[in-house]
Design a protein around this motif. Structure first.
Motif, short mmCIF file in Angstrom:
data_model
loop_
_atom_site.label_atom_id
_atom_site.label_comp_id
_atom_site.label_asym_id
_atom_site.label_seq_id
_atom_site.Cartn_x
_atom_site.Cartn_y
_atom_site.Cartn_z
N ARG A 151 0.83 -1.21 0.00
CA ARG A 151 0.00 0.00 0.00
C ARG A 151 0.86 1.26 0.00
O ARG A 151 0.47 2.27 -0.59
N MET A 152 2.00 1.20 0.65
CA MET A 152 2.89 2.38 0.63
C MET A 152 3.51 2.56 -0.74
O MET A 152 3.71 3.68 -1.20
N ILE A 153 3.81 1.45 -1.39
CA ILE A 153 4.40 1.55 -2.74
C ILE A 153 3.41 2.23 -3.69
O ILE A 153 3.77 3.09 -4.48
N VAL A 154 2.11 1.87 -3.57
CA VAL A 154 1.10 2.47 -4.47
C VAL A 154 0.82 3.92 -4.09
O VAL A 154 0.38 4.71 -4.92
N GLY A 155 1.05 4.28 -2.84
CA GLY A 155 0.72 5.65 -2.42
C GLY A 155 -0.61 5.71 -1.68
O GLY A 155 -1.13 6.80 -1.46
N LEU A 156 -1.14 4.54 -1.31
CA LEU A 156 -2.39 4.54 -0.55
C LEU A 156 -2.13 4.85 0.92
O LEU A 156 -3.00 5.35 1.62
N LEU A 157 -0.95 4.53 1.37
CA LEU A 157 -0.54 4.87 2.73
C LEU A 157 0.71 5.74 2.65
O LEU A 157 1.57 5.50 1.79
N THR A 158 0.78 6.72 3.52
CA THR A 158 1.96 7.58 3.54
C THR A 158 3.00 6.99 4.49
O THR A 158 2.67 6.70 5.65
N PRO A 159 4.21 6.80 4.02
CA PRO A 159 5.24 6.23 4.92
C PRO A 159 5.55 7.18 6.07
O PRO A 159 5.50 8.40 5.89
N THR A 160 5.87 6.60 7.22
CA THR A 160 6.31 7.44 8.33
C THR A 160 7.71 7.96 8.03
O THR A 160 8.04 9.10 8.30
N SER A 161 8.53 7.10 7.46
CA SER A 161 9.83 7.55 6.96
C SER A 161 10.25 6.62 5.81
O SER A 161 9.62 5.59 5.58
N GLY A 162 11.31 7.00 5.13
CA GLY A 162 11.73 6.22 3.97
C GLY A 162 10.83 6.52 2.78
O GLY A 162 9.94 7.37 2.86
N TYR A 163 11.05 5.82 1.70
CA TYR A 163 10.23 6.08 0.51
C TYR A 163 10.21 4.86 -0.41
O TYR A 163 11.04 3.95 -0.30
N VAL A 207 8.89 4.46 -7.95
CA VAL A 207 8.52 3.67 -9.11
C VAL A 207 8.97 4.42 -10.35
O VAL A 207 8.52 5.55 -10.58
N ASP A 208 9.85 3.82 -11.09
CA ASP A 208 10.43 4.47 -12.27
C ASP A 208 10.95 5.87 -11.93
O ASP A 208 10.73 6.84 -12.68
N GLY A 209 11.57 6.00 -10.80
CA GLY A 209 12.16 7.28 -10.40
C GLY A 209 11.18 8.27 -9.78
O GLY A 209 11.55 9.39 -9.43
N VAL A 210 9.91 7.87 -9.62
CA VAL A 210 8.90 8.78 -9.05
C VAL A 210 8.53 8.29 -7.66
O VAL A 210 8.17 7.12 -7.49
N ARG A 211 8.63 9.18 -6.67
CA ARG A 211 8.34 8.76 -5.30
C ARG A 211 6.84 8.77 -5.02
O ARG A 211 6.13 9.72 -5.36
N SER A 212 6.36 7.71 -4.39
CA SER A 212 4.92 7.58 -4.18
C SER A 212 4.39 8.56 -3.13
O SER A 212 3.22 8.91 -3.14
N ASP A 213 5.25 9.02 -2.23
CA ASP A 213 4.76 9.97 -1.23
C ASP A 213 4.78 11.40 -1.75
O ASP A 213 4.25 12.30 -1.11
N GLN A 214 5.35 11.61 -2.91
CA GLN A 214 5.40 12.96 -3.46
C GLN A 214 4.51 13.13 -4.69
O GLN A 214 3.86 14.15 -4.85
N GLN A 215 4.49 12.15 -5.55
CA GLN A 215 3.66 12.23 -6.76
C GLN A 215 2.84 10.95 -6.87
O GLN A 215 3.06 10.12 -7.76
N ALA A 216 1.90 10.85 -5.94
CA ALA A 216 1.13 9.60 -5.84
C ALA A 216 0.40 9.28 -7.14
O ALA A 216 0.37 8.12 -7.57
#
Lengths: 771, 251
Positions: B48-60, B63-72
């Motif tokens: 779920r964190m990889i997809v961007g459904l959950l926001t990580p507490t830390s770390g990231y 996917v293809d150079g795009v961070r899920s917590d920034q550009q879900a």
């Protein structure tokens, strides 16, 4: 089972880059999918069609058989006469009319209102010396119907024979069932008597051709009876002034039923599209799609509103058919019955209500993790909704003051007034605008809840996380934040302003409170939202550095824009945007004079500085910054200006004249804020504009004495120190020239000062921050 | 390409529950990565964190150079997710539902028609494509779900226990599907309890235990490192280790 070999299309290595599609089109298709799903469900059809088909005929029967007949059963009614002549004129023919009515009934020619099928015991009373006026006695319920005579204009000369010399006034109370019952009882007899009189009059024309003596029935009567004067009637409806709850207005029950039925229609789709979706396991797939949660929720919202409206339309149609079939139109809605115009207006109100309540339902059901949980949440909500609805049934409850901004009550009362043909558009507008704002704010809350971790993965997320401040600071407020802030400001300001104005306070206290109120609401509310949602304060309010020349341009605009605003104000009046007359204007100016008795600094602080600073921080600061994240430059300017204009209409005792000038000022202030990339020049413009006009008002009141140079300037501009600007038809030409040239210079300076940054308007958030 | 770096997720009022604890791994195109672990190990939370459904507490997660917590949204567009609890819209047909999801991912009508025809062939959906979803069997429903995730032809596929509740035939469909995804060049992460099948299907494995990545590597690497013969043994070693620890604490 198919084999997968040889199916490769070679596309996997590259990221899927779907062709960009129009966002609105996707939203439409999203809504259509939700509607398709909902309308295929037979539970929707049951609430949509079957419920109204069952409920309204049933209610029609109940109304007819019980509610309307209740006042007639063994009840005593009082007809109060204002003078002896009235009693003589009416009572003397009632026995005759009763007989005629009896004859007509036997022949089945006379339609009777339902309550007339029972025996009514009518008591007679008279106004005594020292009694209050007849209207008050009827309004308080001492008399059910009041009767008095008034001489007609030509009564002194006697008038032509056979013409009435007196007018009979029937004073009644539409909100009171007993008053309506007596009135209809009397009307039936008066009409029967007039019918009888008409027959006699026609027979008399033929008397010369009939045998000289004898005859029976009407012919005999026609020979013997002298024709009475025809009755000229006038009906006077008085408002209910009674504190006793002796009756509930049926005209209020109808909108309440319609509103409750509309809620019922929206409940199922709201649950199904939120909690139901989560329970079925489709919500995760939905929020995993690359679409903002607000967009997903908005698609669902439109679908819920659509179903609610379908329910409203079906209910309205079923209700209209029932009322027409059962013949309750006049009994419920007075003489004019149920008109098409009323139906359409009530439909419009139901649209507003559906818009509001669908948002509330979605916000509540978005909290739920299952269908059952949603139902459990909605039961208290429905009960809560019933309470203000039932309160609005109480006699004497009117759509005014704070009630105009209380959700649900305002809509029920407005619908009641529309049905009764007594709607006041000013308060109606307040009710509509406040309801729209509540809907927007509730939707914003729903968007915050919908599809969040806590809802989606109940066990792993917590409610605390939902309410917790975000961990990361953001640069700009969002549109839902701005809507929430405005939805809080609007009713609080309206209610607080009414309290301050009507609190019997002196001018100093009122001004001080007004300044504090403006600061607290327009500055404090957005600040609170920004702090809670961890938005960087400087960027949230557009508090950025701006070229010095932009301040100069803004100052010139602030000092010279008022002639244009005045002409636009006159244009609005010509276009019919007029809500007050000269008497009101006089009252308003008196009010300003009274306030100006306070120290000048306080007057200027409350009327110029506080609104100039805090309205700008709210409209061109917080709201503007939120809108620009979603809209183009002009879109942001226009929407913020419209919000500014509507707010000034509402806040200035519903003065529609202010719509155009305030919106125009909003457009100019918005343009300046956009060009400057900052709220600061706009604050200066606003303070200068208000300050100049307030200083002029103070000067007119002699607070600064008579200054020779000012007098000379005023004379050269074609004004006098006592000129009341609002009463001037058009400003003198020199002033108009200043009003054109000054702003042009101001615009040019602002434009040139911001020309360099204007090239980078698409990225206002990248502006350097002060400090 | 999926890059997971020091990914952490904590829940609770004061972040006292650690669901995922600083895990890192990478998955390359044409690679099937098995994310294994007992219930509550943190597999689903990671996905779920990889997809961007959950926001990580830390770390990231990237996917293809795009961070899920920034550009879900950009990440979501690149991922097809088959969730363990995914359901269907009861009143829609599979065709309507698949078209709806294609639209959500911004696909044109033409693209949708082409992809739908292809996926219907691959997953053998034709016989029930226009029936109401409420009338489908469990296996058919799962096939529709697999099709939904593939409709927008994403380069990354995340499958969270895709065989749960399926019979042998249904499970085989899923295994064939995963093989097909690898062949298509997609980077695939599979979270599953069927360790024997996982051993056969996956190229590399990450073993999660109490939110931590305790083992990672190919099947041979894991066996060599742990001295075990299969994945079940490796997993049981960590579970028993917990039990032994608990017993010693109690003693």
């Amino acid at each position: 089972m198919s084999q997968y070999d040889g199916q490769s299309d070679g596309s996997a290595a590259a990221p899927a880059t779907p062709r960009p599609r129009r966002f609105v089109g996707r939203l439409t298709r999203l809504t259509l999918k939700e509607l398709r799903e909902i309308l295929r469900d037979r539970r929707t059809i049951i609430t949509l069609v079957l419920m109204p088909l069952l409920v309204y005929p049933l209610l029609g029967v109940v109304f007819q058989k019980f509610v309307l007949t209740l006042p007639g059963r063994n009840a005593k009614y009082v007809i109060g006469y204002g003078d002896r002549r009235a009693h003589f004129m009416l009572a003397s023919f009632f026995s005759q009319a009763e007989q005629q009515l009896h004859e007509l009934r036997k022949e089945g020619e006379w339609p009777l209102p339902p309550q007339d099928q029972s025996q009514m015991e009518l008591l007679t009373d008279f106004i005594k010396h020292g009694d209050p006026p007849l209207e008050q006695l009827v309004g308080e319920g001492a008399f059910d119907v009041g009767v008095r005579t008034r001489p007609l204009l030509d009564s002194a000369s006697g008038g032509p024979p056979g013409q009435p010399r007196f007018e009979i006034e029937l004073v009644y109370q539409r909100e009171s069932p007993s008053s309506m019952a007596v009135l209809q009882h009397m009307q039936a007899r008066i009409l029967a008597w007039q019918n009888y009189r008409e027959q006699l009059r026609m027979l008399r024309q033929y008397l010369p051709y009939l045998p000289a003596v004898g005859g029976s029935g009407l012919i005999g009567l026609a020979r013997e009876e002298s024709l009475r004067e025809p009755l000229q009637l006038r009906f006077v409806n008085v408002p209910n002034q009674s504190r006793d709850v002796y009756g509930i207005s049926l005209a209020t029950v109808i909108p309440l039923i319609l509103i409750l039925m509309t809620i019922t229609g929206a409940v199922y789709p709201a649950i199904d599209l939120t909690a139901g979706e989560r329970e079925r396991g489709t919500l995760e797939a939905l929020v995993a799609a690359p679409l903002p949660r607000m967009a997903l929720l908005f698609g669902k919202y439109v679908a819920v509103v659509a179903v609610a409206l379908l329910t409203a339309v079906v209910n309205l149609v079923a209700m209209t058919i029932t009322i027409k079939t059962v013949g309750l139109g006049q009994a419920l809605f007075g003489q004019s019955g149920l008109s098409l115009q009323s139906i359409l207006l009530v439909l419009a109100l139901l649209v507003m209500f559906a818009v509001f309540f669908s948002a509330v339902l979605l916000a509540v059901t978005s909290f739920a993790r299952s269908f059952k949980e949603a139902q459990a949440y909605l039961i208290p909500l429905m009960l809560l909704s019933l309470t203000p609805g039932v309160m609005s049934l109480l006699p004497g409850t009117r759509l005014e003051g704070t009630l105009a901004v209380v959700p649900l009550i305002n809509m029920v009362l407005l619908a009641r007034d529309v049905f009764a043909g007594e709607a006041q558009w000013g308060y109606g507008m307040v009710a509509v605008v406040s309801t729209a704002l509540y809907a927007a704010a509730t939707l914003a809350i729903a968007a915050r809840i919908f599809g969040t971790d806590a809802i989606l993965y109940g066990s792993s997320g917590t409610w605390g996380e939902l309410l917790r401040r975000p961990r990361k600071e953001t640069a700009s407020p969002t549109v839902p934040m701005a809507m929430l802030s405005l939805a809080l400001i609007f009713p609080l300001y309206f209610a607080a302003q009414g309290t301050v104005a009507g609190g019997g306070l002196n001018s100093v206290t009122r001004l001080a409170l007004s300044a504090i109120l403006t600061a607290l609401l327009f500055g404090g509310m957005p600040l609170l939202v920004a702090v809670l949602r961890r938005v960087r304060l400087r960027s949230a309010f557009g508090w950025r550095r701006s070229p010095l020349l932009a301040y100069l341009g803004a100052t010139i605009l602030g000092l010279t824009l008022w002639p244009v605003a005045h002409e636009v104000y006159l244009l609005g009046k010509k276009l019919g945007l007029t809500s007050f007359d000269l008497a009101y204007l006089q009252q308003f100016n008196d009010h300003v004079r009274e306030l100006a008795l306070a120290p000048s600094w306080l007057f200027l602080a409350a009327m110029a500085f506080s609104p100039g600073i805090f309205e700008e921080l709210c409209f061109r600061g917080f709201t503007f910054e939120a809108l620009r994240t979603r809209l183009s430059g002009w879109g942001t300017i226009v929407v913020s200006a419209l919000l500014f204009g509507v707010f000034h209409v509402i806040s200035s005792t519903l003065a529609t004249e202010r719509l155009l000038p305030s919106t125009l000022m909003g457009l100019i202030l918005g343009w300046v804020a956009w060009r400057a990339g900052s709220v600061k020049p706009g604050i200066l413009l606003h303070v200068c504009h208000n300050g100049f006009l307030m200083c002029f008002a103070l000067y007119q009141l002699g607070r600064f004495g008579r200054i020779a140079i000012v007098e000379r300037v005023l004379r050269s501009l074609g004004l006098r120190s006592h000129t009341v600007l609002e009463e001037v038809e058009h400003l003198p030409t020199p002033l108009l020239l200043i009003g054109i040239i000054g702003p042009l210079i101001g615009f040019l300076i602002v434009y040139l000062a911001t020309a360099r940054r204007g090239e980078n308007q698409s990225a206002p958030q990248e502006e350097p921050m002060t400090g | 390409m999926i890059v997971v770096h020091e990914l952490t997720k904590r829940f609770g009022e004061s972040d006292e529950i650690v669901a995922v604890d600083r895990i890192s791994f990478q998955v390359r195109p044409s690679e099937v990565y098995g994310l294994l672990g007992a219930n509550g190990a943190g597999k689903t939370t990671t996905l779920r964190m990889i997809v961007g459904l959950l926001t990580p507490t830390s770390g990231y997660a990237e996917v293809d150079g795009v961070r899920s917590d920034q550009q879900a949204d950009d990440v979501k567009r690149r991922i097809g997710l088959v969730s363990t609890s995914a359901g269907l819209y009861q009143w829609l047909s599979p065709r309507e539902m698949l078209e709806f999801f294609a639209d959500l991912y911004g696909m044109s009508a033409e693209q949708t028609a082409v992809n739908l025809a292809r996926i219907a062939d691959v997953l053998d959906l034709h016989s029930f494509l226009d029936r109401r979803c409420s009338t489908l069997s469990t296996g058919q429903k799962q096939r529709v779900n697999l099709a939904r995730a593939l409709m927008h032809d994403p380069p990354i596929m995340l499958l969270d226990e895709p065989t749960r509740g399926l019979d042998v035939v249904g499970s085989q469909v899923v295994f064939d599907y995963i093989a097909h995804l690898r062949q298509q060049g997609k980077a695939v992460i599979v979270s599953t309890h069927q360790l024997d099948e996982a051993a056969r299907l996956c190229d590399r494995f990450g073993l999660l235990h109490r939110g931590r990545m305790v083992e990672e590597g190919t099947f041979d690497e894991l066996c060599a490192r742990t001295g075990c013969n299969n994945l079940v043994e490796i997993m049981m070693r960590y579970v028993r280790g917990d039990e032994a620890l608990r017993e010693s604490v109690t003693a």
